[in-house]
Scaffold this active site. Structure first.
Site, mmCIF file in Angstrom:
data_model
loop_
_atom_site.group_PDB
_atom_site.id
_atom_site.type_symbol
_atom_site.label_atom_id
_atom_site.label_comp_id
_atom_site.label_asym_id
_atom_site.label_seq_id
_atom_site.Cartn_x
_atom_site.Cartn_y
_atom_site.Cartn_z
ATOM 1 C CG ASP A 129 -18.276 -3.924 -68.158
ATOM 2 O OD1 ASP A 129 -19.407 -4.431 -68.154
ATOM 3 O OD2 ASP A 129 -17.763 -3.400 -69.159
ATOM 4 C CG ASP A 225 -21.849 -7.277 -70.575
ATOM 5 O OD1 ASP A 225 -21.372 -6.587 -71.475
ATOM 6 O OD2 ASP A 225 -22.056 -8.511 -70.687
ATOM 7 C CD GLU A 282 -24.008 -4.086 -73.966
ATOM 8 O OE1 GLU A 282 -23.366 -4.055 -75.018
ATOM 9 O OE2 GLU A 282 -24.078 -5.115 -73.250
ATOM 10 C CG HIS A 355 -15.765 -2.923 -75.455
ATOM 11 N ND1 HIS A 355 -16.693 -2.115 -74.823
ATOM 12 C CD2 HIS A 355 -16.181 -4.196 -75.247
ATOM 13 C CE1 HIS A 355 -17.614 -2.866 -74.258
ATOM 14 N NE2 HIS A 355 -17.333 -4.135 -74.489
ATOM 15 C CG ASP A 356 -19.051 -4.527 -77.626
ATOM 16 O OD1 ASP A 356 -18.077 -5.294 -77.506
ATOM 17 O OD2 ASP A 356 -19.923 -4.390 -76.754
HETATM 18 C C1 GLC Z 1 -21.528 -6.920 -74.121
HETATM 19 C C2 GLC Z 1 -20.082 -6.489 -74.170
HETATM 20 C C3 GLC Z 1 -19.369 -7.318 -75.183
HETATM 21 C C4 GLC Z 1 -19.449 -8.765 -74.772
HETATM 22 C C5 GLC Z 1 -20.893 -9.195 -74.547
HETATM 23 C C6 GLC Z 1 -20.964 -10.495 -73.812
HETATM 24 O O1 GLC Z 1 -22.213 -6.651 -75.279
HETATM 25 O O2 GLC Z 1 -19.991 -5.120 -74.408
HETATM 26 O O3 GLC Z 1 -18.037 -6.925 -75.377
HETATM 27 O O4 GLC Z 1 -18.883 -9.579 -75.768
HETATM 28 O O5 GLC Z 1 -21.612 -8.266 -73.775
HETATM 29 O O6 GLC Z 1 -20.591 -10.312 -72.487
#
Ligand code: GLC
Length: 575
Positions: A129, A225, A282, A355-356
């Site tokens: 990641d 990310d 993402e 995980h979110d």
């Molecule tokens: C992304 C991750 C998340 C994190 C955020 C800030 O959305 O998936 O878990 O809290 O970025 O890094």
């Protein structure tokens, strides 16, 4: 041209001679024409919750190495690990204090090397990641940056004399006052996650070097990310702190700012090009119609996690939990179909969980649905849409949401922000908690359930987050023994998808898009065709037409067959 760039250029030229037919122009079919990461699913691990080998209550790298055979049984090509770097863990590792060191809580660099080697022996790659929008406020870069206005890293973060009225994604102001500099710094997420200044070429160089460090270790790719936030607008002006549609200001004001793709193309050139890896960004708020600029021949990444289907209960890219609305099936289907259409000449990462997000069974199926049928129904969609299926740990077991009664029991930082926002909008504790229970990221973060022993076999110590109350009947050991379990259904689906040219590369077409009860789509390749049919309701539904005529049922969540669909019934047909 430095040595690395030169070598990359040479590799890229050689690679061009064998260029994969799966990008850019129309795909040439035959599974052999696909890349390794297109042919099999990817498994996502949240290391903190996977397996603890030391009794400290949190998972570690050795725990993952121990379970590689289990992961391999799912027929995957790669494991995506959420961050394992040194971190104060304010946001469970998404606040990084050292990009090229392993946090001791997860183990050592030797443990990581062993994981890579053991995974490789099983033909599985490890995907890291990259959290490049921000660091931890404990990162040495930030400590230096905040120490004065004229140190060498003074310009590595976003510093301003004035703040705007933007609300941050985890709640509260997106700006934090810093005594030392007598200035504010910007943070899209938590206060402890200051945003990096990508306009500064030294920052970009340092980030690329960190990513190249992991490539040299042999990783199989990256999940990048929160990438839509790296480019900030030229001027910072107040936005509505909380727009009427619920959008939070920082997201509204900075997501996907013009010019972002120039940074990303540079990242691609300096890091990704010339390696046999995959990249998945993402990208909350990139619209399906913009996907062509992000993925495929002219894009930056191989795939993009856009949010349109998982955020279908929200009005916009931002997620204000207490303003969510019930899901309309036609809207969910439209989101999926739009993404399929937008990536028909490139590639799509299919996902319902990470995980979110809450557990998908609770998130997408109506209250009262049979959980096992629903988990299998979602799995059928996951494995039969066009793209690479991403399985999130526990999804293959049909995990469901957990429930804590008090906000104090929630670990997830965003749950606290969401609760406070709901309370400030006038909701009672009970009302606010209802939304936290529904959407908290802790739903996806409860420990893996390996067996029926104490703590589900996750730890011999005290689990950092309570194990789900149903673990005795719902765990790997129990499901491995049960031929009808969700886990064994995943095994069947993975084998089916991984060996089918039609399911890997065939075209997608949706039927009856306006139907609010059924999701029906086909995958077509030459004269071969598969059809997926899913009943999203808890009652019997008649089929709109004789769509089963001439079809053979390949797999379904009910063993037998009727000429109508029972509650939560889902099946794959072949023509
Ligand atoms: C992304 C991750 C998340 C994190 C955020 C800030 O959305 O998936 O878990 O809290 O970025 O890094």
């Amino acid at each position: 041209m430095n040595r690395r760039t030169f070598i990359k250029g040479a590799i890229a030229l050689t690679a061009a001679a064998y260029i994969s037919p799966s990008f850019g122009n129309k795909i040439v079919f035959g599974a052999e024409n696909f890349k390794w990461w297109q042919k099999k699913p990817v498994y996502q691990i949240y290391p903190k919750s996977f397996l603890d080998t030391t009794g400290k209550g949190t998972g570690d790298l050795r725990g993952i190495t121990q379970k590689l055979d289990y992961i391999k049984s799912l027929g995957v090509s790669a494991i995506w690990l959420t961050p394992i770097y040194v971190s104060p863990m304010v946001d469970n590792g998404y606040d990084i204090a050292d990009y090229t060191a392993i946090d001791p809580r997860f183990g050592t660099m030797e443990d990581f090397d062993e994981l890579i080697a053991e995974a490789k022996a099983r033909d599985i790659k490890i995907v890291m990641d990259l959290v490049f929008n921000h660091t931890s406020d404990k990162h040495s870069w930030f400590l230096e940056s905040k120490s004065s206005r004229n140190n060498p890293k003074a310009d590595w973060y976003i510093w301003r004399d004035e703040k705007t009225n933007w609300r941050g994604i985890f709640g509260g102001s997106a700006w934090q006052w810093c005594e030392e500099r007598q200035q504010y710094y910007m943070h899209t997420f938590a206060t402890q996650q200051p945003d990096l200044n990508w306009e500064n070429p030294d920052v970009r160089r340092a980030l690329y070097a960190a990513a190249n460090f992991w490539l040299d270790k042999g990783v199989g790719g990256f999940r990048i990310d929160a990438i839509v936030y790296i480019k900030k607008p030229k001027t910072f002006v107040d936005g509505t702190p909380d727009a009427p549609d619920g959008t939070c200001a920082v997201h509204n004001m900075i997501a996907n700012t013009d010019g972002i793709l120039d940074f990303l193309h540079e990242l691609k050139r300096e890091v990704f090009d010339g390696h046999d890896i995959f990249t998945v960004g993402e990208a909350n708020s990139v619209k399906p119609k913009e996907l062509k600029y992000w993925v495929g021949k002219d894009g930056v990444f191989n795939m993009l996690f856009e949010f349109s289907h998982v955020n279908v209960m929200f009005n916009n890219g931002d997620e204000v939990w207490h303003r969510s609305k019930p899901i309309k099936l036609s809207e969910l289907k439209k989101a999926l179909s739009n993404s399929q259409a937008a990536t028909k000449d490139s590639w799509y990462p299919i996902y319902f969980e990470n995980h979110d997000k809450p557990r998908s069974v609770n998130n997408f199926f109506p209250h009262g649905s049979d959980k096992i049928l629903a988990a299998k129904a979602l799995a059928i969609i996951l494995f039969t849409l066009r793209g690479t299926p991403f399985i999130y740990q526990g999804e293959e077991l049909g995990f469901t949401n957990t429930q804590f009664d008090s906000i104090d029991d929630y670990d997830d930082i965003s749950s606290h922000g969401a609760y406070d926002l709901a309370r400030s909008d006038g909701l009672s504790d009970k009302e606010a908690m209802r939304f936290v229970q529904k959407f908290s990221r802790d739903n996806a973060r409860t420990p893996m359930q390996w067996n029926s022993s104490a703590n589900a076999g996750f730890t011999t110590g005290k689990a950092w987050l309570p194990v789900h109350k149903d673990f005795v009947t719902w765990n790997v050991e129990v499901e491995e023994r049960d031929a009808n379990s969700v886990l064994n259904f995943y095994h069947k689906l993975s084998a089916l998808r991984n060996s089918s040219d039609v399911l890997i590369g065939g075209d997608y077409a949706e039927l009856y898009p306006k139907n609010e009860e059924l999701y029906i789509f086909t995958r077509n390749l030459g004269d071969k065709k598969f059809m997926t049919v899913v009943n999203f309701t808890t009652h019997k539904v008649n089929l709109p037409d004789k769509i089963f005529d001439g079809a053979k049922k390949v797999l379904g969540n009910y063993a037998d067959e009727k000429n109508y669909l029972r509650a939560t019934e889902a099946a794959i047909y072949e023509f």
